[in-house]
Design a protein around this motif. Structure first.
Motif, PDB file in Angstrom:
ATOM      1  N   GLY A 287     -11.364   9.861 -13.567  1.00  0.00           N
ATOM      2  CA  GLY A 287     -10.798  10.638 -14.662  1.00  0.00           C
ATOM      3  C   GLY A 287     -10.336   9.781 -15.822  1.00  0.00           C
ATOM      4  N   LYS A 288     -10.678   8.475 -15.789  1.00  0.00           N
ATOM      5  CA  LYS A 288     -10.332   7.508 -16.832  1.00  0.00           C
ATOM      6  C   LYS A 288      -8.825   7.274 -16.943  1.00  0.00           C
ATOM      7  CE  LYS A 288     -14.530   8.281 -19.504  1.00  0.00           C
ATOM      8  NZ  LYS A 288     -15.153   9.163 -18.493  1.00  0.00           N
ATOM      9  N   GLU A 289      -8.116   7.494 -15.833  1.00  0.00           N
ATOM     10  CA  GLU A 289      -6.697   7.164 -15.766  1.00  0.00           C
ATOM     11  C   GLU A 289      -6.553   5.757 -15.191  1.00  0.00           C
ATOM     12  OE1 GLU A 289      -4.579  11.317 -14.533  1.00  0.00           O
ATOM     13  OE2 GLU A 289      -5.895  10.403 -13.047  1.00  0.00           O
ATOM     14  N   THR A 290      -5.577   4.999 -15.690  1.00  0.00           N
ATOM     15  CA  THR A 290      -5.347   3.682 -15.123  1.00  0.00           C
ATOM     16  C   THR A 290      -4.735   3.822 -13.730  1.00  0.00           C
ATOM     17  OG1 THR A 290      -3.211   3.576 -16.280  1.00  0.00           O
ATOM     18  CG2 THR A 290      -5.092   2.479 -17.317  1.00  0.00           C
ATOM     19  N   VAL A 291      -5.188   2.967 -12.826  1.00  0.00           N
ATOM     20  CA  VAL A 291      -4.742   3.009 -11.432  1.00  0.00           C
ATOM     21  C   VAL A 291      -4.450   1.589 -10.963  1.00  0.00           C
ATOM     22  CG1 VAL A 291      -6.005   5.113 -10.868  1.00  0.00           C
ATOM     23  CG2 VAL A 291      -7.134   2.896 -10.593  1.00  0.00           C
ATOM     24  N   THR A 292      -3.995   1.462  -9.723  1.00  0.00           N
ATOM     25  CA  THR A 292      -3.879   0.166  -9.074  1.00  0.00           C
ATOM     26  C   THR A 292      -4.885   0.116  -7.926  1.00  0.00           C
ATOM     27  OG1 THR A 292      -2.150   0.948  -7.563  1.00  0.00           O
ATOM     28  CG2 THR A 292      -1.432  -0.050  -9.640  1.00  0.00           C
ATOM     29  N   ALA A 293      -5.029  -1.059  -7.351  1.00  0.00           N
ATOM     30  CA  ALA A 293      -5.917  -1.240  -6.203  1.00  0.00           C
ATOM     31  C   ALA A 293      -5.125  -1.850  -5.050  1.00  0.00           C
ATOM     32  CB  ALA A 293      -7.090  -2.141  -6.569  1.00  0.00           C
ATOM     33  N   VAL A 294      -5.397  -1.380  -3.834  1.00  0.00           N
ATOM     34  CA  VAL A 294      -4.702  -1.902  -2.665  1.00  0.00           C
ATOM     35  C   VAL A 294      -5.333  -3.225  -2.238  1.00  0.00           C
ATOM     36  CG1 VAL A 294      -4.090   0.416  -1.880  1.00  0.00           C
ATOM     37  CG2 VAL A 294      -6.188  -0.665  -1.024  1.00  0.00           C
ATOM     38  N   ALA A 295      -4.627  -3.970  -1.400  1.00  0.00           N
ATOM     39  CA  ALA A 295      -5.180  -5.213  -0.858  1.00  0.00           C
ATOM     40  C   ALA A 295      -6.464  -4.903  -0.095  1.00  0.00           C
ATOM     41  CB  ALA A 295      -4.161  -5.869   0.065  1.00  0.00           C
ATOM     42  N   GLY A 296      -7.505  -5.676  -0.372  1.00  0.00           N
ATOM     43  CA  GLY A 296      -8.789  -5.452   0.283  1.00  0.00           C
ATOM     44  C   GLY A 296      -9.700  -4.479  -0.422  1.00  0.00           C
ATOM     45  N   ALA A 297      -9.295  -3.993  -1.597  1.00  0.00           N
ATOM     46  CA  ALA A 297     -10.131  -3.066  -2.360  1.00  0.00           C
ATOM     47  C   ALA A 297     -11.422  -3.751  -2.796  1.00  0.00           C
ATOM     48  CB  ALA A 297      -9.383  -2.559  -3.591  1.00  0.00           C
ATOM     49  N   SER A 298     -12.449  -2.941  -3.048  1.00  0.00           N
ATOM     50  CA  SER A 298     -13.716  -3.497  -3.517  1.00  0.00           C
ATOM     51  C   SER A 298     -14.214  -2.714  -4.722  1.00  0.00           C
ATOM     52  CB  SER A 298     -14.766  -3.473  -2.401  1.00  0.00           C
ATOM     53  OG  SER A 298     -15.008  -2.150  -1.955  1.00  0.00           O
ATOM     54  N   TYR A 299     -14.995  -3.388  -5.540  1.00  0.00           N
ATOM     55  CA  TYR A 299     -15.528  -2.826  -6.776  1.00  0.00           C
ATOM     56  C   TYR A 299     -17.051  -2.904  -6.733  1.00  0.00           C
ATOM     57  CZ  TYR A 299     -10.747  -4.089  -8.073  1.00  0.00           C
ATOM     58  OH  TYR A 299      -9.385  -4.237  -8.089  1.00  0.00           O
ATOM     59  N   PHE A 300     -17.713  -1.909  -7.305  1.00  0.00           N
ATOM     60  CA  PHE A 300     -19.174  -1.864  -7.241  1.00  0.00           C
ATOM     61  C   PHE A 300     -19.678  -0.957  -8.344  1.00  0.00           C
ATOM     62  CE2 PHE A 300     -16.836   0.218  -3.864  1.00  0.00           C
ATOM     63  CZ  PHE A 300     -16.958   1.559  -4.196  1.00  0.00           C
ATOM     64  N   ASP A 301     -21.000  -0.951  -8.542  1.00  0.00           N
ATOM     65  CA  ASP A 301     -21.555  -0.122  -9.611  1.00  0.00           C
ATOM     66  C   ASP A 301     -21.772   1.308  -9.133  1.00  0.00           C
ATOM     67  OD1 ASP A 301     -23.912  -0.120  -8.124  1.00  0.00           O
ATOM     68  OD2 ASP A 301     -24.898  -1.617  -9.383  1.00  0.00           O
ATOM     69  N   SER A 302     -22.154   2.166 -10.051  1.00  0.00           N
ATOM     70  CA  SER A 302     -22.311   3.591  -9.732  1.00  0.00           C
ATOM     71  C   SER A 302     -23.409   3.836  -8.708  1.00  0.00           C
ATOM     72  CB  SER A 302     -22.612   4.386 -11.006  1.00  0.00           C
ATOM     73  OG  SER A 302     -21.489   4.415 -11.844  1.00  0.00           O
ATOM     74  N   ALA A 303     -24.466   3.026  -8.749  1.00  0.00           N
ATOM     75  CA  ALA A 303     -25.548   3.205  -7.776  1.00  0.00           C
ATOM     76  C   ALA A 303     -25.028   3.007  -6.358  1.00  0.00           C
ATOM     77  CB  ALA A 303     -26.691   2.238  -8.073  1.00  0.00           C
ATOM     78  N   GLU A 304     -24.227   1.963  -6.157  1.00  0.00           N
ATOM     79  CA  GLU A 304     -23.658   1.698  -4.834  1.00  0.00           C
ATOM     80  C   GLU A 304     -22.677   2.810  -4.439  1.00  0.00           C
ATOM     81  OE1 GLU A 304     -23.489  -0.717  -1.398  1.00  0.00           O
ATOM     82  OE2 GLU A 304     -24.728  -0.950  -3.188  1.00  0.00           O
ATOM     83  N   SER A 305     -21.898   3.257  -5.410  1.00  0.00           N
ATOM     84  CA  SER A 305     -20.929   4.315  -5.141  1.00  0.00           C
ATOM     85  C   SER A 305     -21.612   5.591  -4.673  1.00  0.00           C
ATOM     86  CB  SER A 305     -20.108   4.596  -6.403  1.00  0.00           C
ATOM     87  OG  SER A 305     -19.170   5.620  -6.176  1.00  0.00           O
TER      88      SER A 305
END
Length: 212
Positions: free
Chosen positions: A70-88
């Motif tokens: 929703g384009k709101e700023t958030v935080t990430a927990v320990a161990g979080a991962s980031y990836f592109d839309s295809a992977e998502s």
């Protein structure tokens, strides 16, 4: 957040179990990141490419590059991962999301969901909801029971364009909890009223027919 919406979020938090991967739809579902559901090993997923959403940030924690769907700023927990839309979307379409908690504009007696377009407003697209209702192992919709004019959003048949047919497993409103056995293959069923709400009040506020 209104008291009614707070009740919905707190009730929805009870649906989350230990170890789940949970996708939070935009709008009201995103408030679950702050709900404090107290389960172990839960990872909140956002289809824009984050697994491990944390609570909303304090002012000094805001990172403009870290946002939810929703384009709101958030935080990430320990161990979080980031990836592109295809992977998502491979996660979503591949059945790796245990639970999708989505907002709704209308839900029908058959478990149909309409949640991607708003009458009279320009909408860029349906987002990931159409994939989520097909790919997630279970779909819960949370929404207020009535719209701003007082009309029921729990319809006998949806009037808005559909996100999916017979895709809702459970509906949680500020008045009640409904199940859709067999994703609408059996009649819609009232399984719970929220504190202080009677069955008669639910019937009066609900266009759709349901069983107890």
């Amino acid at each position: 957040m209104s008291a009614a919406r707070e009740r919905i979020v707190q009730r929805a938090a009870l649906e989350i179990a230990d170890g789940m991967v949970v996708n939070l739809g935009i709008g009201l579902p995103t408030r679950l990141a702050d709900a404090g559901f107290g389960r172990a090993g839960v990872l909140l997923q956002s289809e824009n490419g984050l697994l491990g959403i944390g609570p909303y940030p304090a002012e000094e924690e805001v990172d403009a590059d870290l946002i939810n769907a929703g384009k709101e700023t958030v935080t990430a927990v320990a161990g979080a991962s980031y990836f592109d839309s295809a992977e998502s979307f491979a996660m979503i379409r591949g059945g790796h999301v245990d639970l999708a908690i989505l907002g709704g504009m209308e839900v029908s007696a058959a478990g149909d969901l309409a949640n991607w377009t708003v009458p009279g407003k320009l909408v860029k697209g349906m987002g990931g909801a159409m994939d989520l209702v097909q790919g997630a192992k279970r779909t819960i919709v949370i929404m207020e029971h009535r719209d701003r004019s007082g009309a029921s959003k729990v319809k006998q048949a949806c009037t808005l364009p559909l996100t999916g047919r017979r895709v809702v497993d459970r509906l949680i409103t500020d008045l009640a909890v409904f199940d859709f056995p067999g994703r609408g293959a059996a009649p819609m069923r009232l399984v719970e009223t929220l504190p202080g709400v009677t069955v008669e009040q639910v019937r009066a506020a609900t266009e759709a027919t349901f069983e107890l």
